[in-house]
Every structure is written in C-alpha cells, then in structure tokens.
Design an enzyme around this catalytic site. Structure first.
Site, PDB file in Angstrom:
ATOM      1  N   ARG A 105      -4.987  10.371   4.635  1.00 44.24           N
ATOM      2  CA  ARG A 105      -3.960  11.416   4.777  1.00 44.24           C
ATOM      3  C   ARG A 105      -2.940  11.390   3.655  1.00 44.24           C
ATOM      4  NH1 ARG A 105      -2.264  14.241   8.762  1.00 44.24           N
ATOM      5  NH2 ARG A 105      -0.223  13.780   7.908  1.00 44.24           N
ATOM      6  N   ASP A 120       3.877  20.178   7.856  1.00 42.87           N
ATOM      7  CA  ASP A 120       4.718  21.367   7.748  1.00 42.87           C
ATOM      8  C   ASP A 120       6.002  21.124   6.943  1.00 42.87           C
ATOM      9  OD1 ASP A 120       5.248  19.693   9.995  1.00 42.87           O
ATOM     10  OD2 ASP A 120       6.632  21.179  10.788  1.00 42.87           O
ATOM     11  N   ILE A 139       7.433   7.311  17.074  1.00 44.63           N
ATOM     12  CA  ILE A 139       7.098   8.052  15.839  1.00 44.63           C
ATOM     13  C   ILE A 139       5.805   8.858  15.998  1.00 44.63           C
ATOM     14  CG2 ILE A 139       6.694   7.859  13.341  1.00 44.63           C
ATOM     15  CD1 ILE A 139       9.383   6.713  13.977  1.00 44.63           C
ATOM     16  N   LYS A 157       0.836  -1.211   0.000  1.00 52.39           N
ATOM     17  CA  LYS A 157       0.000   0.000   0.000  1.00 52.39           C
ATOM     18  C   LYS A 157       0.867   1.257   0.000  1.00 52.39           C
ATOM     19  CE  LYS A 157      -1.840   1.670   4.032  1.00 52.39           C
ATOM     20  NZ  LYS A 157      -1.513   3.107   4.178  1.00 52.39           N
ATOM     21  N   ASN A 158       1.849   1.303   0.882  1.00 52.20           N
ATOM     22  CA  ASN A 158       2.622   2.538   1.046  1.00 52.20           C
ATOM     23  C   ASN A 158       3.599   2.796  -0.097  1.00 52.20           C
ATOM     24  OD1 ASN A 158       1.239   3.008   3.354  1.00 52.20           O
ATOM     25  ND2 ASN A 158       2.950   2.658   4.763  1.00 52.20           N
ATOM     26  N   CYS A 215      -5.635  12.920  12.995  1.00 52.94           N
ATOM     27  CA  CYS A 215      -6.130  11.571  12.754  1.00 52.94           C
ATOM     28  C   CYS A 215      -5.974  10.797  14.040  1.00 52.94           C
ATOM     29  CB  CYS A 215      -5.406  10.914  11.589  1.00 52.94           C
ATOM     30  SG  CYS A 215      -3.753  10.405  12.005  1.00 52.94           S
ATOM     31  N   PRO A 253       1.282  16.610  11.385  1.00 47.79           N
ATOM     32  CA  PRO A 253       1.283  17.811  10.542  1.00 47.79           C
ATOM     33  C   PRO A 253       1.964  17.558   9.191  1.00 47.79           C
ATOM     34  CG  PRO A 253       2.943  17.992  12.266  1.00 47.79           C
ATOM     35  CD  PRO A 253       2.221  16.699  12.505  1.00 47.79           C
TER      36      PRO A 253
HETATM   37  C1  UD1 Z   1       4.100   6.987   6.484  1.00 43.10           C
HETATM   38  C2  UD1 Z   1       3.299   5.734   6.231  1.00 43.10           C
HETATM   39  C3  UD1 Z   1       2.698   5.218   7.539  1.00 43.10           C
HETATM   40  C4  UD1 Z   1       3.783   5.032   8.584  1.00 43.10           C
HETATM   41  C5  UD1 Z   1       4.633   6.286   8.714  1.00 43.10           C
HETATM   42  C6  UD1 Z   1       5.845   6.100   9.611  1.00 43.10           C
HETATM   43  C7  UD1 Z   1       2.504   6.069   3.963  1.00 43.10           C
HETATM   44  C8  UD1 Z   1       1.359   6.336   3.061  1.00 43.10           C
HETATM   45  N1  UD1 Z   1       2.231   6.059   5.274  1.00 43.10           N
HETATM   46  O1  UD1 Z   1       3.199   7.980   6.973  1.00 43.10           O
HETATM   47  O2  UD1 Z   1       2.051   3.969   7.276  1.00 43.10           O
HETATM   48  O3  UD1 Z   1       3.194   4.764   9.851  1.00 43.10           O
HETATM   49  O4  UD1 Z   1       5.123   6.693   7.427  1.00 43.10           O
HETATM   50  O5  UD1 Z   1       6.626   5.057   9.153  1.00 43.10           O
HETATM   51  O6  UD1 Z   1       3.613   5.827   3.527  1.00 43.10           O
HETATM   52  N2  UD1 Z   1       5.793  14.884  10.698  1.00 43.10           N
HETATM   53  C9  UD1 Z   1       5.848  16.234  10.958  1.00 43.10           C
HETATM   54  N3  UD1 Z   1       5.743  17.118   9.917  1.00 43.10           N
HETATM   55  C10 UD1 Z   1       5.589  16.685   8.629  1.00 43.10           C
HETATM   56  C11 UD1 Z   1       5.533  15.320   8.358  1.00 43.10           C
HETATM   57  C12 UD1 Z   1       5.642  14.438   9.420  1.00 43.10           C
HETATM   58  O7  UD1 Z   1       5.977  16.649  12.108  1.00 43.10           O
HETATM   59  O8  UD1 Z   1       5.496  17.549   7.736  1.00 43.10           O
HETATM   60  C13 UD1 Z   1       5.901  13.909  11.805  1.00 43.10           C
HETATM   61  C14 UD1 Z   1       4.664  13.050  11.993  1.00 43.10           C
HETATM   62  O9  UD1 Z   1       3.702  13.703  12.791  1.00 43.10           O
HETATM   63  C15 UD1 Z   1       5.243  11.820  12.672  1.00 43.10           C
HETATM   64  C16 UD1 Z   1       6.631  11.701  12.024  1.00 43.10           C
HETATM   65  O10 UD1 Z   1       6.890  12.973  11.465  1.00 43.10           O
HETATM   66  O11 UD1 Z   1       5.384  12.047  14.048  1.00 43.10           O
HETATM   67  C17 UD1 Z   1       6.760  10.669  10.933  1.00 43.10           C
HETATM   68  O12 UD1 Z   1       5.670  10.790  10.059  1.00 43.10           O
HETATM   69  P1  UD1 Z   1       5.773  10.462   8.503  1.00 43.10           P
HETATM   70  O13 UD1 Z   1       6.974   9.636   8.228  1.00 43.10           O
HETATM   71  O14 UD1 Z   1       5.595  11.720   7.746  1.00 43.10           O
HETATM   72  O15 UD1 Z   1       4.484   9.573   8.320  1.00 43.10           O
HETATM   73  P2  UD1 Z   1       3.639   9.491   6.989  1.00 43.10           P
HETATM   74  O16 UD1 Z   1       4.536   9.761   5.830  1.00 43.10           O
HETATM   75  O17 UD1 Z   1       2.391  10.297   7.144  1.00 43.10           O
END
Ligand code: UD1
Length: 417
Positions: free
Chosen positions: A93, A125, A327, A22-23, A117, A123
């Site tokens: 998301r 950002d 995480i 999926k990812n 969520c 976020p």
């Molecule tokens: C992706 C995966 C999800 C997995 C996660 C962590 C997909 C579609 N989803 O989610 O299944 O659980 O990686 O392995 O691939 N964060 C910020 N700012 C941002 C982006 C992220 O603060 O702009 C934080 C998030 O809140 C979180 C951490 O970074 O605490 C990691 O999140 P991220 O790796 O971005 O998760 P996703 O890409 O949403």
C-alpha cells in the site's frame, strides 16, 4: 510457501543490531523521484517492501544501484514513466507514496488505487484531497488515480485525521510547489521527521516536522544528497517485547530509546528493567510479565504497529488486560490465531479482553499481516512445544532476518519451505 518453526521456552540472551526503519526508508526512497540528481540512502533495511519500492522506481525509469550493503544510490535523471501499476501497488500500500512526488516532478501521474487490505479499508482520500487543494486535477478510472498539475501551488491543508503516509505524500509534493504549504493536523511520527531531514538535505525548506503543523516553502528544484535512515522503532520494540515475554537479557544496538517512550513505559509496567543510552537499549526481565492494558494512538501514543505483539505478551501475562485499537478497524485477526494456541481472548468491537494464562501451546498458525505475524512468532517463543507460523512472506516485508536475529539471541527458530 516459507514457514517458521519455533520450539518455545528459551529465554533470549545477547546482542543484536537493529535495522533501518522500513516506514522511514519507503518515503525516503520515493523522495528520489523529486530530483534528477543522485540520492544516496544508507542504513536501508533489506526487506521485501524495499525491493518493491525499488522495483516501482526502476520501472518509472529511475536508476537504482546498490552501492554497498545497506546503501542505495537512486538517480532520477531518466525518469520517463510516471506510473505505479496495480501489480506492484497491490503488494504494498505504501506505493501510494510515489503519487505526490510524481505529480510535483512530472506534472502528471497514474497510480493504481491500493484497494482494501487485511487490517481495514485504509482509504487514500486525504492524499487525494490534499493534492487537489494544491491544484492537482485527479480522476479515478479503471482502478487508477490519474493526477495532473502544471505546477502545484502552496496552500493550507487541514487533515481530517492523522495520516502518516498522507502527511509524507503532501510534504514531498509541497517541496516542489509554488509558494508555501501549511499542513495542519500533520502526523508527528519520527519517520515524518526523518523524511523532512532528507528533503531538507536535498534543498527543500521544510519546518515543523514532528509537530502537528508542518510548513513547506516550495523551491524550484531539489538536488542530490546523502541520508542515513533512522533505526526501526517497531523492530526495536518487537525484540524488547520478546525479551520481556521470554525473560532474559538483551541489548539492542544502533537504536534509540527516545523513539519509544510509550512502549518502554508499558514494558516497565509489565516488569522489565530497561537501561538505555544514545546508541543502545538493554532490557532484562524475569518470570511471567504482568498484564498491561494498551490503547493505540497516533505518535507519541502507543503505536498500532505494536498492538499485536502486546496481545501476545498479555496472553501469557499475570492478570487481565484490555487492548484497544483506535487506528485500524480490523486489526485483531491475530486474536483468533492466539486462541488456537490456547489464549483466552475475547474481542468486542475495537477492544480485546485478554486474560493471561501460564503457558500457550504450540500450534500451526497463519499470519494475515505483518505485525500479526510478529505476534505469532513471539507467542511461539514462549509456547509449550512446536509452533509453525505459516505464510511468513508478510514478515519478510517488514523484518530484516528476523529468524537469524532471534537465533543469535538463543531462540530455537528455523525457516522451512
Ligand atoms: C502508516 C504506516 C503503518 C502504520 C500506520 C499507522 C507506513 C509505510 N505505514 O500507514 O505501518 O500502521 O501508519 O501508524 O508508514 N486514512 C483515511 N484516509 C486517508 C489516509 C488514512 O481515512 O487518506 C485512515 C486509515 O484508514 C487509518 C488512519 O487513517 O484508519 C491512519 O492511517 P495512516 O496513518 O494513513 O496509515 P498509513 O500511512 O497507511
């Protein structure tokens, strides 16, 4: 709303085929925005999130056609509406993955903010900051991100923290930017590598995916390509955890152990014997697993997407385990439901202390997110009596035919309305 009814107590035995990831599929489908030619994507899992992404692309004007089972053809020649509306984004998301490709291809995009969520604030950002560093102007109004750029410009981006979809979004945007983009502190997840492979097959110049520095030489245009999605390492690991908990012997086809070192180490520590070659993994386990402590971390660490399933394993293990989530800030909602099945779990901040008990009791439980749902299904497979897992639409977002695959392995599990 559909629910799963599980009669616990059966060892899993047999073979199943693992689906495409999926990812990996979601960013690869979003990459079709980057070209006016046809992208053929194979090994696409049939999941609610994949349908949502296709719906999103279709309403933008892309043509999406099922060419064969598991194979989609996406054509961006008629892309006319660079918009990701709230109705779709709120259900998934990962819709944010269209932001980078839309700005790169169309010069502007309107994408709804995803909002909170169940598992935390999450976020976006860093996606925004990265695109701004590449010259995009981004405003937020009425719940929408509005991004504009004549042509994005390559630059050096240092991500404050490791973000998977953030890295993917910026990599896709940079593929069509002018000049070179360097992403530092990039996510090293295998799904990032799979996306880079697909982009390179489309004519992009991406180097270093899989390391924490990714370099992208922008090109003027990308072309059509054919790409097969990598196997789903989280689905693979979920079945392996299920077999470790129930005992039995299963072989998973179409997947690779190389993606799962951290999880396989923990399953061995729990007592499972694992043999693997390039195409399949066989796991054998007997009796109660030993408790294993885990701490989630970005790849190659232990995946947060397997934390909930390991809590189910620890709930019936011999010994006490500490499960630490680093995480996401609110990813322990399954602990409360496991307790309703008799588990001894105490949550303190980002750590859960799980004291294993001999047997869980079947109960009616409710899932709050995708991996929490998987945790409850695994708990149901080993519980005494009947477990009803309610609200399984989360499972349908991320596991292809979970109950059919578990039934094929001998589990007593059925879906009811
Ligand atoms: C992706 C995966 C999800 C997995 C996660 C962590 C997909 C579609 N989803 O989610 O299944 O659980 O990686 O392995 O691939 N964060 C910020 N700012 C941002 C982006 C992220 O603060 O702009 C934080 C998030 O809140 C979180 C951490 O970074 O605490 C990691 O999140 P991220 O790796 O971005 O998760 P996703 O890409 O949403």
């Amino acid at each position: 709303m559909d629910k799963l009814i599980i009669e616990g107590g059966r060892a899993l035995e047999g073979r199943v085929r693992i689906s495409g990831a999926k990812n990996a599929a979601l960013p690869i489908l979003a990459a079709s925005i980057l070209t006016s030619e046809t992208l053929c994507v194979e090994n696409v899992p049939r999941l609610r999130d994949v349908s949502t992404m296709c719906g999103l692309l279709t309403q933008m004007g892309l043509w999406v056609r099922q060419a064969a089972p598991g194979a989609l053809e996406l054509s961006g020649h008629a892309l006319s509406n660079p918009l990701a509306p709230y109705d779709l984004v709120k259900t998934m998301r990962a819709s944010i993955l269209v932001l980078g490709p839309l700005v790169a291809r169309c010069g502007h995009a309107r994408v709804s903010l995803p909002g909170g969520c169940a598992i935390g604030l999450r976020p976006v950002d860093l996606h925004i900051k990265g695109l701004q560093a590449m010259g995009a102007e981004i405003d937020i109004a009425h719940g929408y991100l509005h991004a504009r750029a004549q042509r994005l410009k390559g630059t050096r981006i240092v991500l404050d923290l490791v973000t998977v979809t953030g890295t993917e979004n910026l990599m896709m945007a940079a593929a069509l930017a002018e000049g070179t983009t360097v992403i530092e502190n990039a996510a090293r997840e295998p799904e990032v590598i799979d996306l880079a492979r697909c982009l390179n097959a489309m004519g992009a110049q991406v180097r270093g995916a899989g390391s924490d520095i990714i370099t992208i030489e922008g090109v003027d245009k990308l072309h059509g390509a054919r790409h097969a999605v990598m196997p789903d390492r989280i689905e693979t690991a979920t079945f392996l955890a299920a077999a470790t908990m129930t005992g039995g012997r299963i072989t998973l086809e179409g997947t690779s152990a190389g993606l799962l070192d951290a999880v396989l180490d923990k399953l061995r520590e729990a007592g499972a014997s694992i043999a693997a070659n390039d195409a399949e993994i066989t796991l054998e386990a007997q009796g109660r697993p030993r408790a294993v402590s885990i701490r989630t971390a970005p790849y190659p660490g232990f995946p947060t997407d397997m934390q909930a399933q390991f809590m189910a394993l620890d709930a019936i293990a011999d010994g006490t385990a500490r499960v630490t989530e680093t995480i996401f800030e609110n990813r322990f909602m399954h602990a409360q439901e496991l307790k309703r099945m008799g588990a001894d779990v105490e949550v303190e901040g980002n750590t859960a202390v799980v004291r294993g008990i001999e047997r869980l009791d079947g109960a009616t439980v409710m899932a709050t997110d995708l991996r929490a749902s998987a945790c409850l299904v695994l708990a149901g497979l080993v519980a005494r009596g009947e477990t009803v897992v309610d609200r399984i639409y989360h499972l349908d977002r991320g596991y292809e035919q979970l109950e059919a695959k578990l039934s094929a392995l001998g589990a007593r599990i059925r879906r009811a309305a």
